[in-house]
Design an enzyme around this catalytic site. Structure first.
Site, PDB file in Angstrom:
ATOM      1  N   ARG A  71     -30.666  28.639 -57.059  1.00  0.00           N
ATOM      2  CA  ARG A  71     -31.494  29.502 -56.297  1.00  0.00           C
ATOM      3  C   ARG A  71     -31.930  28.968 -55.466  1.00  0.00           C
ATOM      4  O   ARG A  71     -31.070  29.720 -54.403  1.00  0.00           O
ATOM      5  CB  ARG A  71     -32.598  30.480 -57.090  1.00  0.00           C
ATOM      6  CG  ARG A  71     -32.401  31.697 -56.681  1.00  0.00           C
ATOM      7  CD  ARG A  71     -32.987  32.100 -56.732  1.00  0.00           C
ATOM      8  NE  ARG A  71     -32.580  33.308 -58.273  1.00  0.00           N
ATOM      9  CZ  ARG A  71     -33.618  33.646 -59.139  1.00  0.00           C
ATOM     10  NH1 ARG A  71     -35.052  33.906 -58.738  1.00  0.00           N
ATOM     11  NH2 ARG A  71     -33.068  33.857 -60.630  1.00  0.00           N
ATOM     12  N   HIS A  75     -29.670  29.775 -51.163  1.00  0.00           N
ATOM     13  CA  HIS A  75     -29.871  30.760 -50.052  1.00  0.00           C
ATOM     14  C   HIS A  75     -30.788  29.533 -49.243  1.00  0.00           C
ATOM     15  O   HIS A  75     -30.716  30.421 -47.773  1.00  0.00           O
ATOM     16  CB  HIS A  75     -31.907  30.651 -51.202  1.00  0.00           C
ATOM     17  CG  HIS A  75     -31.873  32.044 -51.693  1.00  0.00           C
ATOM     18  ND1 HIS A  75     -32.955  33.625 -51.894  1.00  0.00           N
ATOM     19  CD2 HIS A  75     -31.322  32.295 -52.631  1.00  0.00           C
ATOM     20  CE1 HIS A  75     -32.495  34.254 -52.512  1.00  0.00           C
ATOM     21  NE2 HIS A  75     -31.684  34.050 -53.665  1.00  0.00           N
ATOM     22  N   ASP A  76     -30.774  28.765 -49.233  1.00  0.00           N
ATOM     23  CA  ASP A  76     -30.487  27.316 -47.954  1.00  0.00           C
ATOM     24  C   ASP A  76     -28.768  27.657 -47.313  1.00  0.00           C
ATOM     25  O   ASP A  76     -29.022  27.868 -46.309  1.00  0.00           O
ATOM     26  CB  ASP A  76     -30.700  25.995 -48.733  1.00  0.00           C
ATOM     27  CG  ASP A  76     -30.047  25.222 -47.353  1.00  0.00           C
ATOM     28  OD1 ASP A  76     -31.577  25.515 -46.254  1.00  0.00           O
ATOM     29  OD2 ASP A  76     -29.704  23.856 -47.774  1.00  0.00           O
ATOM     30  N   GLY A  81     -26.763  27.385 -42.743  1.00  0.00           N
ATOM     31  CA  GLY A  81     -25.789  25.952 -43.861  1.00  0.00           C
ATOM     32  C   GLY A  81     -26.716  25.391 -44.288  1.00  0.00           C
ATOM     33  O   GLY A  81     -28.119  25.652 -44.373  1.00  0.00           O
ATOM     34  N   SER A  85     -33.297  24.090 -44.291  1.00  0.00           N
ATOM     35  CA  SER A  85     -34.030  25.232 -43.778  1.00  0.00           C
ATOM     36  C   SER A  85     -35.229  25.885 -44.724  1.00  0.00           C
ATOM     37  O   SER A  85     -36.086  26.377 -44.117  1.00  0.00           O
ATOM     38  CB  SER A  85     -33.375  26.268 -42.825  1.00  0.00           C
ATOM     39  OG  SER A  85     -32.625  26.995 -43.420  1.00  0.00           O
ATOM     40  N   ASN A 103     -36.758  36.168 -51.088  1.00  0.00           N
ATOM     41  CA  ASN A 103     -36.887  35.295 -50.972  1.00  0.00           C
ATOM     42  C   ASN A 103     -38.510  35.016 -50.925  1.00  0.00           C
ATOM     43  O   ASN A 103     -39.075  34.667 -51.987  1.00  0.00           O
ATOM     44  CB  ASN A 103     -36.808  34.280 -49.938  1.00  0.00           C
ATOM     45  CG  ASN A 103     -35.595  33.007 -49.195  1.00  0.00           C
ATOM     46  OD1 ASN A 103     -34.723  33.451 -49.822  1.00  0.00           O
ATOM     47  ND2 ASN A 103     -35.730  33.204 -47.963  1.00  0.00           N
ATOM     48  N   HIS A 202     -25.519  33.393 -62.201  1.00  0.00           N
ATOM     49  CA  HIS A 202     -25.935  34.528 -63.161  1.00  0.00           C
ATOM     50  C   HIS A 202     -26.301  34.026 -64.530  1.00  0.00           C
ATOM     51  O   HIS A 202     -26.815  34.592 -64.476  1.00  0.00           O
ATOM     52  CB  HIS A 202     -26.461  35.592 -62.590  1.00  0.00           C
ATOM     53  CG  HIS A 202     -26.759  36.263 -61.234  1.00  0.00           C
ATOM     54  ND1 HIS A 202     -26.734  37.014 -60.590  1.00  0.00           N
ATOM     55  CD2 HIS A 202     -27.492  35.168 -59.892  1.00  0.00           C
ATOM     56  CE1 HIS A 202     -26.993  37.087 -59.244  1.00  0.00           C
ATOM     57  NE2 HIS A 202     -27.565  35.651 -59.261  1.00  0.00           N
ATOM     58  N   ASP A 257     -28.548  36.440 -67.503  1.00  0.00           N
ATOM     59  CA  ASP A 257     -27.541  36.817 -69.209  1.00  0.00           C
ATOM     60  C   ASP A 257     -28.524  36.334 -70.357  1.00  0.00           C
ATOM     61  O   ASP A 257     -29.017  35.171 -70.640  1.00  0.00           O
ATOM     62  CB  ASP A 257     -26.991  35.695 -68.990  1.00  0.00           C
ATOM     63  CG  ASP A 257     -26.087  34.597 -70.700  1.00  0.00           C
ATOM     64  OD1 ASP A 257     -26.030  35.773 -71.301  1.00  0.00           O
ATOM     65  OD2 ASP A 257     -25.623  33.756 -70.007  1.00  0.00           O
ATOM     66  N   THR A 260     -26.879  34.053 -73.747  1.00  0.00           N
ATOM     67  CA  THR A 260     -27.917  31.980 -73.512  1.00  0.00           C
ATOM     68  C   THR A 260     -28.480  31.837 -72.267  1.00  0.00           C
ATOM     69  O   THR A 260     -27.770  31.629 -71.325  1.00  0.00           O
ATOM     70  CB  THR A 260     -26.162  31.405 -74.035  1.00  0.00           C
ATOM     71  OG1 THR A 260     -26.011  31.992 -72.862  1.00  0.00           O
ATOM     72  CG2 THR A 260     -25.792  31.322 -75.177  1.00  0.00           C
TER      73      THR A 260
END
Length: 342
Positions: A71, A75-76, A81, A85, A103, A202, A257, A260
């Site tokens: 994740r 998100h980075d 790009g 950051s 975030n 996910h 999920d 599993t």
């Protein structure tokens, strides 16, 4: 008739977005040096071993750590790009991305990156960027919970900037509709196929009540009404008991999920076919009136784990190659992933 008009409008929007993305990519790729597989082969040959060992420790102590790192990488890359950051802390001189709406209560696992960085700095001081560390760590995280391998091109610099505003606008959220999500992926130069495959991440990880409350008190019951799974109703009751409609319990979590939750596999897509996706944005991939292409991809990946793994690996490389051209000119290799060098 209404559905036909909606599909026509969607097609026009899609075509426009593709054209804009292509123009942006042509302009930017000419100025960004290519990433390479052997970037650290002589300057820091131990980098892959160090990252793998630290990720092995993190995932063995808590399998959820795999999802946390993946994740962070997502998100980075969706803000400026893949430039590290997202790892920057707020300072007097810089507002980071950690407190942006998508975030602030969602991203954890920064300490894992800190530990990896510390070990690598001991071996190869000032050589390996935090952006590259996060990209490799995300690959290793997926492998450690049963997912596919892919080669990771390297050579990113760390950005000396962050964007709170772009974090708020660029990152897909759990309550968005299909066209909005598609537009955010197209903006990054990623296709609808990439979007569906990458959403398959996910299959590991948890979501906060705040992000799935509208779904379980909204259309969850209707989308799952046709399933033959006798546990659907008890599962919905359990979700609602941990996530009250009237508020409270925002930080309570549930697996995206449920079958599993700690294993990277294709059961996420099977859950969507059953109408049991936890997030509205996930279920939209299958049940939205506009989900013609995405529905077909969901079925393919639900039936063929190998096809999902292959596409996920390709799409992760494509996402990891989203670069920040400014960081190649004005960037650096941070000594501490949380702060720019002084």
């Amino acid at each position: 008739m209404a559905a036909s008009n909606g599909l026509g409008s969607f097609a026009a929007t899609y075509a426009t977005l593709v054209l804009v993305v292509c123009m942006v990519m042509v302009c930017s790729y000419a100025t960004v040096p290519p990433l390479t597989l052997d970037y650290y082969s002589s300057s820091c040959p131990t980098v892959f071993d160090v990252i793998r060992k630290e990720m092995e420790c993190a995932v063995s102590s808590d399998p959820r750590n795999a999802a946390l790192i993946v994740r962070l990488h997502f998100h980075d890359c969706f803000v400026q790009g893949c430039d590290g950051s997202v790892l920057l802390d707020d300072t007097v001189m810089l507002q980071g991305e950690k407190t942006a709406s998508p975030n602030v209560n969602s991203l954890i696992g920064f300490e894992i990156v800190d530990r990896i960085k510390s070990k690598i700095e001991s071996d190869c001081p000032g050589i390996v960027s935090c952006a590259d560390i996060l990209t490799v760590a995300a690959r290793d995280a997926v492998i450690l919970v049963g997912g596919p391998y892919w080669d990771v091109p390297l050579g990113r610099n760390d950005s000396r900037t962050a964007s709170y505003d772009l974090a708020n606008s660029n990152i897909p959220t759990g309550d968005e509709g299909l066209t909005s999500i598609i537009s955010k992926f197209l903006y990054q130069g990623l296709s609808i196929t990439d979007m569906v495959a990458l959403s398959g991440s996910h299959t590991i990880g948890m979501a906060r009540c705040e992000n799935y409350r509208a779904r379980i008190y909204g259309d969850y019951e209707s989308t799952s009404a046709g399933t033959n799974d006798p546990t659907t109703k008890p599962r919905l009751n359990t979700l609602r008991s941990g996530c009250p409609a009237a508020g409270g319990g925002n930080d309570n979590i549930a697996p995206m999920d449920y079958r599993t939750p700690d294993m990277f596999d294709n059961s996420y897509f099977q859950i969507l076919i059953n109408g049991e996706g936890l997030l509205s944005s996930d279920q939209e991939l299958y049940t939205s009136i506009l989900a013609v292409q995405t529905r077909s991809l969901v079925r393919t990946y639900a039936e063929d784990a190998a096809a999902f793994f292959e596409q996920f690996a390709e799409s992760m490389v494509r996402m990891g190659n989203i670069t920040n051209s400014d960081s190649f000119v004005n960037g650096e290799v941070r000594k501490n992933c949380r702060f720019i060098n002084t």
